[in-house]
Every structure is written in C-alpha cells, then in structure tokens.
Enzyme design. Sequence first.
Site, PDB file in Angstrom:
ATOM      1  N   CYS A 205       0.859  -1.197   0.000  1.00 57.55           N
ATOM      2  CA  CYS A 205       0.000   0.000   0.000  1.00 57.55           C
ATOM      3  C   CYS A 205       0.889   1.239   0.000  1.00 57.55           C
ATOM      4  CB  CYS A 205      -0.874   0.072   1.254  1.00 57.55           C
ATOM      5  SG  CYS A 205      -1.908  -1.347   1.568  1.00 57.55           S
ATOM      6  N   HIS A 209       0.839   4.861  -1.462  1.00 57.40           N
ATOM      7  CA  HIS A 209       0.195   5.741  -0.477  1.00 57.40           C
ATOM      8  C   HIS A 209       1.079   6.069   0.712  1.00 57.40           C
ATOM      9  CE1 HIS A 209      -3.809   5.387  -2.263  1.00 57.40           C
ATOM     10  NE2 HIS A 209      -3.687   4.075  -2.290  1.00 57.40           N
ATOM     11  N   ARG A 253     -13.254  -0.024  -1.083  1.00 57.33           N
ATOM     12  CA  ARG A 253     -12.022   0.670  -1.470  1.00 57.33           C
ATOM     13  C   ARG A 253     -10.791  -0.179  -1.132  1.00 57.33           C
ATOM     14  NH1 ARG A 253     -10.473   3.629  -5.353  1.00 57.33           N
ATOM     15  NH2 ARG A 253      -8.884   2.031  -5.315  1.00 57.33           N
ATOM     16  N   CYS A 257      -8.156  -1.733  -3.837  1.00 60.98           N
ATOM     17  CA  CYS A 257      -6.724  -1.416  -3.790  1.00 60.98           C
ATOM     18  C   CYS A 257      -5.880  -2.694  -3.714  1.00 60.98           C
ATOM     19  CB  CYS A 257      -6.402  -0.431  -2.688  1.00 60.98           C
ATOM     20  SG  CYS A 257      -6.446   1.276  -3.306  1.00 60.98           S
TER      21      CYS A 257
END
Lengths: 296, 103
Positions: A205, A209, A253, A257
Amino acid sequence: MIDIKYPIALGVTAALLVMPPAVTAGTKRAAVKAPTTKAKPAPAAAAVEKDAATLDFEKHRAEMEDASPAELFEAKGEDLWKSKRGLKNVSLAESCDLGSGIGVVGGAYVGMPRYFADADAVMDAERRIVWCMVEKQGFNFAEIAKKPFASGNSAPDQTSIVTYVAAQSRNMKIAVPLNDPRVRDVFETGKEVAAYRAGPYDFSCNTCHGSDGKRIRMQNLPNLSKPEGAIIGVQGWPGYRMTGGLMLTHQWRMNDCFRQQRFPEPKYASDVVTALLTYMIGTANGQLYKGPGIKR
Amino acid sequence: MADPMKIRATSKDGVTEVKVLMSHEMETGQRKDAAGAVVPAWFITDVTAQHNGKTVMQAEFGTSVAKNPYLSFKFKGGAKGDKIVVSWVDNKGDKRTDEGAIA
C-alpha cells in the site's frame, strides 16, 4: 437531453454527468504505473495541468455534494435499519449495538473500528453491521458475501445501512479508541499490512500511499501514513462513485486497492480489512468526518 | 416500485430554489451486458413539479441524463411551509410522486 417547457422556471440545472457504467467486468482495469518510474515529467507543465484538472474536479464535486445521490442510499439504509427483517424478524434498531448501546447510531461510525465484547473482535462499521445482520437478524453470511459490494444496478442492503449509519456521524470528529490495547494491536497489524510488499510488482500500500505528492493518471494518492493524508482516505467513504453511479463502502475501497496491488482480494469482512481500516481511520483520529460523499 | 426522491426547497427574496434527487437507473439502451445482449433503454421521460397544486416546472428527460439524476430549479414565489410535489414518469410507465416542504 432536458427540454424545459414551463416558462415560470427561472433556471434549471441537471446532473448531465454521463459516465456510463463499466460494460463488462474486467474491461476497465486501471492502467497503473509503478510510481517509482524514472521518467521525469516537465515539472512546470505537469504541475499546471494537475492543478487545473484538480480544481475543475473539485468544483464539480462541490456541486454534486450539494445534493449527493448518497442521500438516496442513506434514506434506504434508514428504512432497512428500522425494519424487522431476516429469519428472526427483528430490526437492527432494536438489536444491534454499534458501540454506544443498542440502536444508537449517532456518532457510532466515527467511533469504529472498536472492540466488541459480544463478538470478541475489533470490527469496522461494515463488518459490525454484517455481524448484526447475521447474529441478530439471522441472515446467512455466505449469501451476503457472495455479492458484498454494489455493481451493475444493485447495491447490497448493508451498503445502504453503512451509508445511513455513516451519515449519523456527519461533522463529528474521528475517535477510534486507540487507547484500548486490543484496538491498538489491530492498528499495528494494519500498519504492517500497509507496508507488506509482495505480488508481481512487489507493491505494498505504501508504494502508492506512503509518501506525499504521488498520483496515478489524474488521481492524487493520499499519503496514508500521516493524519492529513489518512483523513483523505477516510473522507467521503462510503461514497457515491460517479463512474458507474455506484454506492461503495470503505471496505470496497480496500478490496479494490488490493486488486490494484495485484494481490488476491481479501475475503469479505475479514480481519485484514478491519486491520487496514483501523490503521487508516485511527491515523485520522481527531479530524472532522464530513459524512458519506462523492467520488469520481 | 421505485425508491423515493429527496426533495429540498428553500425560499429567499421571493424566489424558491428546489433541489430534487431521483433514484433511477437511466439506462441508455446503448450498453451491452456481459453476455453481449443490449441492456434495454429505461429512463425517466417526464418530470413535473407543483407548488401548492400549481405546476411550476415541467421537463422532458432523455438518455443523456445521468443515473440517479439531480435536478435543481428556481421559481418566483413560494413561502416557508408550502408544499412542493414532484412527479416523474419513465419510458416503462413506472412513476413516482414525492413531496417536500419549503424550508
């Protein structure tokens, strides 16, 4: 096309946002580039382009938020929350405890994930609602998990219920009880999951992010490791996604992802999703949650 | 049966602004499903709004209007507490009428 016939009307605006839903699953794969790409864009031009597009979208979003279709799901969710349903023919309003007592919805969303003694687990809002539907109302989990998120022309009941519950925390501060060691433990797991690199591109992730100023195509990617970024990842979920006109939850979401990360999709309402949400929402603690929103 | 609309209306300086959210698929008839079959057109064709029983807005919708349409319009007059009634009809003959009060 809108053809106004009546002369008394002074001004009319309609949402002429024609964004047809994805026709077949799989055809709309996001073209994702590794954000570590070496090619440097001409900095000035890229910055200007991004700003104009971002501003334009924000203007559009502000207009849409003024009368968000999420409210339609909120209304439906309220009805579902209050109706007697399931094998046991009880309502969630008379049986489900979201943390502040049975039936209490005000402020519940911003207080989750939290630990629930009756389930002996830390649960996020959607997971808790599904748990109540199964344990209190007698719905079958496997049935719910078959089609857990909105697609095509339908949104599952729990999506509307989550939207209703989230709306009852509008303009409240996020307050995940991180001082509870059980919640803190799940938070730490979530932090590790966010940093875990694997898959064909060796993504985590955090690849997308974990630092400031990244974007993919036109989408700015929030830096979830900081409170300012984490709140962006929380704000507006559950959200009405203009692409396809779907009402989607924060859990969706996460799943999407994982897909972007080329990981297998997690099982519905599973520990790993709660862990990520605890990490993200917990990092956003103390900030204002504006309620269900609009996504591109 | 179709889901209810959300109607909000506010009056200011002799003008009332009405905002309506409708719950509708608004299928264009141009899409194909996973099996390649055309998804039949299904959309709102007519919308009417009344203020205290008098029509103040009438519109024809077509397939270029988005799913779950949002419509806002203004009309002269209207006072706090007045009733606003909005109705739509779609190409299958399905209809829906909801009401709200001016705030």
